[in-house]
Design a protein around this motif. Structure first.
Motif, short mmCIF file in Angstrom:
data_model
loop_
_atom_site.label_atom_id
_atom_site.label_comp_id
_atom_site.label_asym_id
_atom_site.label_seq_id
_atom_site.Cartn_x
_atom_site.Cartn_y
_atom_site.Cartn_z
N ASP A 1 -20.82 41.24 70.81
CA ASP A 1 -22.00 41.38 71.87
C ASP A 1 -21.35 41.82 73.48
OD1 ASP A 1 -24.00 41.87 73.85
OD2 ASP A 1 -24.97 40.19 73.02
N LYS A 2 -21.15 43.13 73.89
CA LYS A 2 -20.65 43.62 75.02
C LYS A 2 -21.08 42.96 76.23
CE LYS A 2 -18.42 47.34 73.13
NZ LYS A 2 -17.61 46.71 72.08
N ASP A 3 -22.62 42.36 76.03
CA ASP A 3 -23.01 41.61 77.31
C ASP A 3 -22.63 40.26 77.43
OD1 ASP A 3 -24.53 44.08 77.74
OD2 ASP A 3 -26.15 43.56 76.72
N VAL A 4 -21.71 39.83 76.53
CA VAL A 4 -21.09 38.33 76.56
C VAL A 4 -20.05 38.26 76.97
CG1 VAL A 4 -20.90 36.34 75.22
CG2 VAL A 4 -22.92 37.50 74.40
N PRO A 5 -19.64 37.78 78.25
CA PRO A 5 -18.40 37.74 78.65
C PRO A 5 -17.47 37.01 77.90
CG PRO A 5 -19.96 37.04 80.16
CD PRO A 5 -20.77 37.30 79.02
N PRO A 6 -16.23 37.50 77.79
CA PRO A 6 -15.19 37.03 76.88
C PRO A 6 -15.07 35.58 77.18
CG PRO A 6 -14.27 38.80 77.58
CD PRO A 6 -15.75 38.61 78.39
#
Length: 174
Positions: free
Chosen positions: A161-166
């Protein structure tokens, strides 16, 4: 092979440990904050910490790189009684987290007392019950149905999920 690129937080400590003549190495793991904090907490001499760190790097360097996106190989690490296996697999787990592995599965033996002992050590050494960050999601013998399955799938899905920061993606520890 080039080292995997990761977005690092502002104050994160990282060590690059270069291993010469490492047979079977496929890539070069980076020793990051998770591993360094674990090693700092161990009550062993600094030279022993460096030895544990180097052995963990050697183990992980032989694994499929986390950025490769595919791999169907399984490895097995074994050791003698009282040889430091728990410290070793805990360090490899921390190093795996530092390098972006989504899941770490630890198989500790065939008896419930050994499972309990190893789980207790893993929880203590990685501070899984006392820390305030959300770097890990732990499952012990998860069921295939109900909340365990849903939570496991959600935790792993956060990595895509690109919306979840690493820094908010959790590594599953089983």
């Amino acid at each position: 092979m080039p080292e995997p690129r990761r977005r690092r937080t502002k104050n994160e400590r990282v060590q690059v440990v270069r291993q010469k003549d490492l047979p079977g190495a496929r890539w070069q793991p980076v020793v990051g904050e998770e591993t360094l904090e674990l090693l700092d907490s161990l009550r062993i001499p600094p030279t022993s910490r460096a030895h544990v760190r180097d052995e963990a790097v050697q183990v992980l360097a032989r694994c499929v790189p986390p950025a490769s996106g595919s791999g169907a190989e399984t490895g097995l690490v074994v050791g003698y009684v009282q040889s430091g296996k728990t410290m070793s697999f805990t360090t490899v787990a921390a190093l795996a987290r530092d390098n972006g592995y989504q899941m770490v599965i630890v198989i500790t033996g065939i008896s419930v007392p050994l499972l309990d002992q190893s789980t207790e050590r893993l929880l203590r050494d990685l501070r899984l019950t006392t820390r305030t960050d959300r770097k890990w999601q732990r499952f012990t013998n998860p069921s295939q149905e109900g909340n365990d399955r849903a939570n496991l799938l959600k935790t792993l899905g956060d990595w895509d999920d690109k919306d979840v920061p690493p820094e908010e993606r959790r590594t599953v520890a089983q």
